[in-house]
Enzyme design. Structure first.
Site, short mmCIF file in Angstrom:
data_model
loop_
_atom_site.label_atom_id
_atom_site.label_comp_id
_atom_site.label_asym_id
_atom_site.label_seq_id
_atom_site.Cartn_x
_atom_site.Cartn_y
_atom_site.Cartn_z
N HIS A 1 0.85 -1.20 0.00
CA HIS A 1 0.00 0.00 0.00
C HIS A 1 0.89 1.26 0.00
O HIS A 1 0.94 2.00 0.98
CB HIS A 1 -0.87 -0.05 1.25
CG HIS A 1 -2.01 0.91 1.32
ND1 HIS A 1 -1.89 2.25 1.03
CD2 HIS A 1 -3.30 0.73 1.68
CE1 HIS A 1 -3.05 2.85 1.21
NE2 HIS A 1 -3.93 1.95 1.61
N GLU B 1 -0.78 1.36 -5.38
CA GLU B 1 -0.59 0.14 -4.60
C GLU B 1 -0.44 -1.08 -5.51
O GLU B 1 -1.34 -1.38 -6.30
CB GLU B 1 -1.76 -0.05 -3.66
CG GLU B 1 -2.03 1.18 -2.79
CD GLU B 1 -3.31 1.07 -2.01
OE1 GLU B 1 -3.66 -0.05 -1.59
OE2 GLU B 1 -4.00 2.10 -1.82
#
Length: 278
Positions: free
Chosen positions: A154, A254
């Protein structure tokens, strides 16, 4: 040089410095929260008011979402899984040369994880710090039955200002707009003038983050899905560990296995998600 450090509250992290770059990785979550080339601005964004406390996710850097991305069907379980708030084992480090440092971290099932997710597993993260940043997350199924995962590195990127950036490489790619739950198709480059939360599929090429003064290139392996996110004004105000203007100086790209890109892993087999950022 690799140095083990602690904050005054006991929060542990590892600092890496070599001839071309520096980095900091927390043992909680094996969370890389700083990476910069020597003499350059940091590539990763980190909230100025982020928590560095046991059991709380760090806001910024590269949280590891695993073994699920987003919310679980059971809303009582932690968002983005438990890996990012678990204590990892620091396995080893290897300074290949004066410009390349490799660190390996490991997380395995415990009584606590088995109560949350009923599978035995081994999760290994290998981070290479050089003039480029390489992260490889390897999931091995140590159970007797198959399991399925969704996951993401992330990554929060630091930008000069959100109005000055564009993301290239996703033109014509299908995506789920998580704000409307509609399936759409990207037209041209991605720019930002409102909240964006999208999961792109069929991604098979390099992604470029073009900022006013630099370009960042992202190449993924073991993945065909990419999440692009900026919370914009109102959501930022509601979020923890973020200042009100934080959305202006960050965005997330991400590297993921999300939604249609979920991966089923058979007993004793492995899957690796890899991202190279330069």
């Amino acid at each position: 040089m690799i140095t083990h450090k602690k904050l005054p509250n006991g929060f542990e992290y590892i600092e890496v410095k070599n001839g071309v770059a520096e980095a900091k990785i927390a043992l909680q979550g094996a969370h890389l929260f700083h990476y910069a080339r020597v003499g350059k601005e940091p590539i990763l964004w980190l909230s100025e008011v982020s928590d560095f406390e046991k059991g709380k996710a760090i806001r910024g850097g590269v949280p590891i979402c695993w073994p699920w991305f987003g919310f679980n069907k059971d809303k009582a379980l932690p968002q983005h899984g438990f890996a990012r708030i678990s204590m990892w084992e620091f396995v080893c480090s290897n300074e290949l040369d004066e410009k390349t440092t490799v660190l390996t971290f490991k997380l395995t099932n415990s009584e606590k994880t088995l109560q949350i997710w009923h599978y035995k597993f081994e999760l290994e993260l290998r981070i290479t710090i050089s003039d480029k940043l390489t992260m490889e997350l390897k999931t091995t199924n140590r159970d007797e039955k198959e399991f399925k995962i969704t996951q993401a590195l992330h990554t929060y990127f630091a930008v000069s200002h959100i109005s000055d950036v564009a993301i290239l490489g996703l033109d014509k790619k299908p995506y789920l707009n998580a704000l409307t739950y509609k399936n759409e198709e990207q037209e041209g480059d991605i720019t930002f003038n409102e909240e964006v939360d999208r999961v792109y599929q069929d991604v098979d090429d390099e992604i470029v983050l073009r900022d006013k003064n630099r370009e960042i290139h992202i190449k993924n392996q073991g993945s065909s899905s990419v999440v692009v996110w900026n919370p914009w004004i109102e959501k930022t105000k509601r979020m923890s560990a973020m200042q009100e203007n934080a959305y202006e100086y960050m965005l997330c790209i991400e590297s993921a296995n999300a939604f249609d890109d979920a991966r089923a892993i058979k007993s004793q087999e492995s899957h690796s998600l890899k991202a190279v950022i330069c």
